[in-house]
Motif scaffolding. Structure first.
Motif, PDB file in Angstrom:
ATOM      1  N   THR A 199       0.830  -1.205   0.000  1.00 18.92           N
ATOM      2  CA  THR A 199       0.000   0.000   0.000  1.00 18.92           C
ATOM      3  C   THR A 199       0.863   1.253   0.000  1.00 18.92           C
ATOM      4  N   CYS A 200       1.892   1.255   0.840  1.00 22.89           N
ATOM      5  CA  CYS A 200       2.790   2.412   0.897  1.00 22.89           C
ATOM      6  C   CYS A 200       3.664   2.494  -0.360  1.00 22.89           C
ATOM      7  N   THR A 236       1.398   4.058  -3.041  1.00 22.95           N
ATOM      8  CA  THR A 236       1.100   5.439  -2.678  1.00 22.95           C
ATOM      9  C   THR A 236       2.326   6.326  -2.850  1.00 22.95           C
ATOM     10  N   VAL A 261      -3.160   5.244   3.337  1.00 26.71           N
ATOM     11  CA  VAL A 261      -2.012   4.999   4.216  1.00 26.71           C
ATOM     12  C   VAL A 261      -2.351   5.139   5.690  1.00 26.71           C
ATOM     13  N   TYR A 276      -7.370  -1.376   1.302  1.00 28.03           N
ATOM     14  CA  TYR A 276      -6.507  -0.194   1.208  1.00 28.03           C
ATOM     15  C   TYR A 276      -5.461  -0.355   0.101  1.00 28.03           C
ATOM     16  N   SER A 290      -4.865   2.122  -3.056  1.00 26.59           N
ATOM     17  CA  SER A 290      -3.553   2.686  -3.407  1.00 26.59           C
ATOM     18  C   SER A 290      -3.219   2.437  -4.874  1.00 26.59           C
TER      19      SER A 290
END
Length: 218
Positions: free
Chosen positions: A129-130, A133, A172, A195, A199
């Motif tokens: 996810t990060c 993003t 996030v 999530y 993203s």
């Protein structure tokens, strides 16, 4: 496409501007995870947050590594600016996958944690996810959208700090809040998967918007 990715990789490596974000990732990960004995899901919050900043930084570096004139020449040679942008994003994604593996495994090796399949899966989802993003922010804050390199990096820094700290802002912040709680890792997989999808959609939208703006300026 493979040759285009290799060309951009060689250009970025030759410029050595990748060193700072990689050092940042390694130093922060080492400082906060070595000899840690807390819950594995909690320490993955550190890995994911560090990956978010590093991937944003790396993505901006990759997209900004050539001046506009050389980028125009590369676009003509490659058959279009879209192919160049895709190659740069793929390169950032490949590097990000490598960092994701490091962020997933290093805390286990450097600390003392009880881990299982659910914990690792939750870590993968949070890190991914990060990753997406960070790429999304980096693409949108690159010189293709913000022409001045200094402003580009400054905007990226502000956004990448604001995104995880803004309460309730998906994907996030809620993902990291889930990972920092005390719920069993197995219960986190479903919301974390949602999530991750968000993203990916955000990254695709940012890439499309960046492409649209860059084409309008050509």
């Amino acid at each position: 496409m493979g040759a285009l990715i290799r060309y951009n990789l060689a250009a970025v490596v030759h410029g050595q501007r990748y060193v700072a974000p990689l050092l940042f990732f390694g130093i922060v990960l080492t400082v906060f995870t070595v000899n840690d004995s807390g819950p594995l899901a909690n320490i993955y919050v550190v890995s994911a947050s560090t990956l978010l900043v590093s991937m944003c930084w790396l993505t901006v570096t990759i997209l900004n590594h050539e001046d506009p004139v050389r980028r125009s020449i590369q676009s003509v040679t490659a058959g279009g600016s879209s192919r160049v942008l895709v190659a740069e994003v793929v390169l950032a994604l490949l590097i990000g996958v490598g960092l994701t593996v490091v962020g997933l495994i290093f805390p286990i090796l450097s600390g003392s944690h009880h881990w299982d399949g659910s914990g690792l899966a939750a870590g993968v989802l949070a890190l991914a996810t990060c990753l997406f993003t960070g790429i999304a922010i980096g693409v949108l804050c690159s010189r293709l959208v913000v022409p001045r390199t200094g402003y580009s990096l400054l905007l990226a820094l502000v956004v990448v700090i604001a995104v995880p700290l803004t309460p309730g802002l998906p994907p996030v912040n809620p993902a990291l809040r889930l990972m920092s709680g005390n719920r069993p890792a197995g219960e986190l997989l479903y919301p974390l998967s949602g999530y991750l999808v968000v993203s990916i959609v955000v990254a695709a939208g940012c890439i499309a918007l960046t492409r649209y703006i860059s084409v309008r300026r050509e």
